[in-house]
Write an enzyme that holds these catalytic residues in place. Structure first.
Site, PDB file in Angstrom:
ATOM      1  N   GLY A 120       0.916  -0.983  -0.043  1.00 31.37           N
ATOM      2  CA  GLY A 120      -0.010  -0.168   0.071  1.00 31.37           C
ATOM      3  C   GLY A 120       0.808   1.046   0.066  1.00 31.37           C
ATOM      4  N   GLN A 131       2.726   9.872   1.540  1.00 27.90           N
ATOM      5  CA  GLN A 131       4.036   9.204   1.576  1.00 27.90           C
ATOM      6  C   GLN A 131       4.751   9.653   0.420  1.00 27.90           C
ATOM      7  OE1 GLN A 131       1.878   5.134   2.373  1.00 27.90           O
ATOM      8  NE2 GLN A 131       4.098   4.980   3.428  1.00 27.90           N
ATOM      9  N   CYS A 135       5.881  -0.176   7.340  1.00 24.92           N
ATOM     10  CA  CYS A 135       5.475   1.124   6.568  1.00 24.92           C
ATOM     11  C   CYS A 135       6.561   1.553   5.715  1.00 24.92           C
ATOM     12  CB  CYS A 135       5.066   2.186   7.498  1.00 24.92           C
ATOM     13  SG  CYS A 135       4.535   3.691   6.818  1.00 24.92           S
ATOM     14  N   LEU A 136       6.394   1.953   4.423  1.00 23.00           N
ATOM     15  CA  LEU A 136       7.432   2.460   3.669  1.00 23.00           C
ATOM     16  C   LEU A 136       8.037   3.510   4.034  1.00 23.00           C
ATOM     17  CD1 LEU A 136       5.794   1.260   0.051  1.00 23.00           C
ATOM     18  CD2 LEU A 136       7.577  -0.010   1.385  1.00 23.00           C
ATOM     19  N   HIS A 147      -4.556   1.015   7.339  1.00 21.50           N
ATOM     20  CA  HIS A 147      -3.401   1.345   7.654  1.00 21.50           C
ATOM     21  C   HIS A 147      -3.177   2.750   6.753  1.00 21.50           C
ATOM     22  CE1 HIS A 147       1.204   1.262   7.969  1.00 21.50           C
ATOM     23  NE2 HIS A 147       1.027   1.867   6.649  1.00 21.50           N
ATOM     24  N   GLU A 148      -3.402   2.402   5.245  1.00 23.65           N
ATOM     25  CA  GLU A 148      -3.480   3.662   4.228  1.00 23.65           C
ATOM     26  C   GLU A 148      -4.296   4.998   4.495  1.00 23.65           C
ATOM     27  OE1 GLU A 148      -0.803   3.516   2.644  1.00 23.65           O
ATOM     28  OE2 GLU A 148      -0.461   1.529   3.066  1.00 23.65           O
ATOM     29  N   HIS A 208      -2.930   7.180   6.889  1.00 19.79           N
ATOM     30  CA  HIS A 208      -2.128   8.206   6.298  1.00 19.79           C
ATOM     31  C   HIS A 208      -3.018   9.430   5.878  1.00 19.79           C
ATOM     32  CE1 HIS A 208       1.841   6.413   6.530  1.00 19.79           C
ATOM     33  NE2 HIS A 208       1.191   5.134   5.963  1.00 19.79           N
TER      34      HIS A 208
END
Length: 182
Positions: free
Chosen positions: A43, A48, A86-87, A128-129, A132
């Site tokens: 994701g 991000q 997380c990226l 999660h996304e 953000h």
């Protein structure tokens, strides 16, 4: 386009709705999917990549999805604990408790309304996304002491990188002055 890391302002800002699904938005979604796959992610939200608009992309292994102006319209009372990463917070994995199932409505990359009822891994990714888009990171759901340690570690890393960048810039200025003096 690159993925911003913990400490970047865009990760903590509330995102604004996408006004219209345009070619520019479709291009951004395609680039985000490409970047997500390249980073071995599942994701990626627009904040991000430094864009504070309400959009994210996801793929739990069943195919890519684009979620524009998403709204969570329902969650299950049952909760599930699962390790998340997380990226934007590379190398950190912590157990997070979230609803086991979620219903989300959004527009796709063509502006069509879609409703997704998800459970398990996909439900986890979508929540999660979605977080953000409101400036919330998965580390906000863990023990405050652990969160503080993670934030300190990233702050120190960022300060070291900034210092290296300043040293390199100063060296380049000194070399330029030296060449002009000859």
């Amino acid at each position: 386009m690159q993925i911003v890391k913990l400490g970047a302002g865009s990760l903590r800002e509330k995102s604004v709705p996408v006004e219209a699904v345009t070619d520019e938005i479709r291009k951004l979604a395609a680039e985000m999917l490409e970047l997500m796959y390249k980073a071995d992610g599942v994701g990626l939200a627009a904040p991000q990549v430094g864009k504070n608009i309400r959009m994210f992309v996801a793929d739990d292994g069943s195919g890519p999805g684009v979620f524009i102006n998403p709204q969570i319209t329902g969650t299950s009372p049952e909760l599930a604990d699962l390790e998340e990463g997380c990226l934007s917070v590379p190398g950190v994995y912590e157990k997070v408790t979230r609803p086991a199932c979620v219903r989300i409505q959004a527009q796709d990359e063509n502006g069509r309304r879609r409703v997704v009822q998800a459970e398990g891994f996909l439900a986890r990714i979508l929540q999660h996304e979605y977080d953000h888009l409101d400036g919330v990171l998965f580390i906000d759901h863990i023990d405050p002491e652990k969160k503080a340690r993670i934030e300190r570690r990233f702050r120190k890393k960022s300060e070291k990188q900034a210092a290296k960048g300043n040293q390199a810039a100063q060296k380049n200025r000194n070399e330029s002055r030296s060449e002009k003096g000859n």
